[in-house]
Design an enzyme around this catalytic site. Structure first.
Site, PDB file in Angstrom:
ATOM      1  N   CYS A 182      49.863  66.614  31.995  1.00  0.00           N
ATOM      2  CA  CYS A 182      50.678  65.569  31.394  1.00  0.00           C
ATOM      3  C   CYS A 182      50.966  65.999  29.658  1.00  0.00           C
ATOM      4  O   CYS A 182      50.059  66.318  29.145  1.00  0.00           O
ATOM      5  CB  CYS A 182      49.968  64.351  31.348  1.00  0.00           C
ATOM      6  N   GLN A 217      43.498  45.085  43.614  1.00  0.00           N
ATOM      7  CA  GLN A 217      43.232  46.478  43.050  1.00  0.00           C
ATOM      8  C   GLN A 217      44.253  47.561  43.007  1.00  0.00           C
ATOM      9  O   GLN A 217      45.077  47.335  43.876  1.00  0.00           O
ATOM     10  CB  GLN A 217      42.035  47.061  44.110  1.00  0.00           C
ATOM     11  N   TYR A 268      34.150  34.812  42.696  1.00  0.00           N
ATOM     12  CA  TYR A 268      34.995  35.671  42.244  1.00  0.00           C
ATOM     13  C   TYR A 268      36.114  36.493  43.178  1.00  0.00           C
ATOM     14  O   TYR A 268      36.244  37.551  43.235  1.00  0.00           O
ATOM     15  CB  TYR A 268      34.570  36.900  41.164  1.00  0.00           C
ATOM     16  N   GLU A 297      36.672  30.861  43.112  1.00  0.00           N
ATOM     17  CA  GLU A 297      37.544  31.705  42.087  1.00  0.00           C
ATOM     18  C   GLU A 297      38.080  30.565  41.215  1.00  0.00           C
ATOM     19  O   GLU A 297      38.159  29.506  41.396  1.00  0.00           O
ATOM     20  CB  GLU A 297      38.803  32.336  42.938  1.00  0.00           C
ATOM     21  N   ASP A 328      32.029  40.067  42.971  1.00  0.00           N
ATOM     22  CA  ASP A 328      33.123  40.951  42.493  1.00  0.00           C
ATOM     23  C   ASP A 328      33.425  40.591  41.310  1.00  0.00           C
ATOM     24  O   ASP A 328      34.609  40.185  41.044  1.00  0.00           O
ATOM     25  CB  ASP A 328      34.107  41.134  43.678  1.00  0.00           C
ATOM     26  N   CYS A 340      32.916  46.906  38.548  1.00  0.00           N
ATOM     27  CA  CYS A 340      33.973  47.815  37.666  1.00  0.00           C
ATOM     28  C   CYS A 340      33.264  48.405  36.546  1.00  0.00           C
ATOM     29  O   CYS A 340      34.140  49.198  35.865  1.00  0.00           O
ATOM     30  CB  CYS A 340      35.402  47.426  37.472  1.00  0.00           C
TER      31      CYS A 340
END
Length: 448
Positions: A72, A277, A306, A327, A376, A403
């Site tokens: 790149c 995602q 979540y 949520e 999550d 994550c």
């Protein structure tokens, strides 16, 4: 003692979370930009902190066989990717080691991470991008700054995103439309948000410092000409002086304000603020693992914290007796309920809107005793009271999708202190060529 500007011989021993090489020079950890594990180099020190230093390669004496030429032209100037100077195999091993090290060093878990699931495709895999807009530039922020680097084409994004970006830039140039200046709070266009699906459709949203755009029809015409698969154009109003990208108000300029996507045989409706995602193919792998870790037989009650728009909840509902999910974002909860209805799973799912800690406590008070809890959370991980409440619910298994390896490891230690031992961990590379990595850990109640 290290000196700023000094040049020192070094052997690169590992890879840091941001992709830098790590060496020890005169007893201090030094993070070396662009260096690879196993390399020998002369390193110039740029900055010295209390417990670590930072530097760059002055002379590469012995390159790693994993070193490659970045593919790149923007690499090193924009902050989008961190691993394009190494082979994908080396990147995967660096990420696997990072997760394993975090679980052992921070989490105190003697738990191997034997597998990282690499992506079949490392190019143009992202289904969502949020390009910041600056004077004459639409692209990414330069690393550790808010200076926008103009990106003609990004190898992480579908070609439809490149076409839409060019159309928006051309419209701004043609009509002399100013970019937003975050220092002064003046200017109009703040961000370009693009979402695509596996069917080739695109949804374009401009986040603006105002309720209208000049020459809206010309913008729509330019975008439709650039992207034949365009499904809709949306204006998001964000007039606050903030780093938050999206405001609360939306207006559809043309077409529709949503896309549909399929995941594990379920159809999901995605609006601009919906969480989904960014790598659909790797998400299939992640959710297959989550279902496997949950060990469902059809008789279990599952609680998910979540839950977003219900993607994992509906996956669990395939095999559970009931899924109760929580949520905090009201629109996401409505989307989750609608997704459950559209996929024929409304009778097996319940979605609540609110804070995860408070609602987990409410479920506990209602006597909900799940066999499995799935979490999550965002990058900051779980609040201590959430960990406490989950443990009091007494599930047999907790499936933790993360994550961020560091906050995951911290929470694993907290769960272990409450009787939940880590039993299995695997990593999934949802973000090839970047420093991010997804991890899934199974925690089992001891003596269950």
């Amino acid at each position: 003692m290290l000196k700023r500007g000094g040049i020192y011989p070094a052997v690169i021993e590992g890879c840091a979370s941001g992709g830098e090489g790590v060496a020890r020079i005169e007893g201090m950890a030094v993070f070396v930009k662009g260096a690879l594990r196993g390399e020998r180099a002369q390193v110039r020190i740029e900055h010295i902190g209390h417990s670590a230093a930072w530097g760059h390669i002055e002379t590469l004496l012995e390159p790693s066989p994993a070193r490659i030429q970045p593919d790149c032209p923007y690499y090193g100037r924009c902050g989008g990717c961190q691993f394009r100077h190494m082979t994908y195999a080396e990147e995967l091993e660096a990420k696997r080691r990072r997760v394993e090290d975090a679980l052992r060093r921070i989490g105190g878990a003697d738990l191997a991470v034997p597998v990282i699931h690499g992506a079949e495709n490392t190019l143009r895999y992202r289904n969502k991008v949020q390009f910041p807009v600056g004077p004459g530039a639409i692209g990414y922020y330069r690393e550790r700054t808010h200076q926008v680097v103009d990106i003609g084409d990004c190898l992480l994004q579908p070609e439809a995103d490149t076409a839409c970006r060019a159309a928006v830039k051309g419209w701004m140039n043609r009509f002399h439309i100013p970019a937003y200046d975050e220092r002064t709070g003046r200017g109009l266009v703040r961000h370009l948000f693009l979402r695509t699906n596996s069917g080739g459709e695109a949804l374009c949203c401009l986040a603006a410092n105002g309720k209208t755009l000049p020459h809206e029809e010309a913008l729509v015409e330019a975008l439709r000409a650039a992207a034949p698969g365009l499904a809709g154009v949306v204006l998001n109003v964000n007039t606050k002086k903030t780093n938050v990208i999206l405001g609360a108000e939306y207006r559809t300029l043309w077409g529709r304000d949503w896309l549909e996507e399929e995941l594990r045989g379920h159809r999901f409706r995605l609006s601009v603020p919906s969480f989904f995602q960014v790598n659909r193919a790797q998400t299939e792998v992640l959710y297959r693992l989550a279902l496997d870790f949950a060990g469902l037989t059809g008789s279990e009650t599952v609680v998910e914290l979540y839950c977003g728009i219900g993607t994992i909840s509906l996956t669990m509902a395939e095999r559970a007796r009931e899924v109760v999910a929580v949520e905090a974002v009201p629109q996401a909860v409505e989307d989750a309920r609608e997704n459950a209805r559209r996929n024929g799973l409304a009778d097996k799912t319940r979605f609540h809107c609110g804070d995860a800690a408070q609602l987990a406590l409410q479920l506990e008070e209602e006597g909900v005793r799940p066999q499995v809890v799935v979490v999550d959370p965002p990058r900051k991980g779980l609040a201590p009271q959430v960990v406490d409440t989950v443990a009091r619910m007494g599930p047999d298994r907790v499936v933790y999708v993360s994550c961020d390896p560091a906050t995951l490891a911290r929470d694993v230690r907290r769960f272990a202190a409450l009787g939940y031992a880590p039993a299995r961990a695997e990593a999934v590379d949802l973000f090839p060529r970047t420093a991010h990595v997804e991890t899934i850990v199974l925690l089992q109640r001891e003596n269950s």
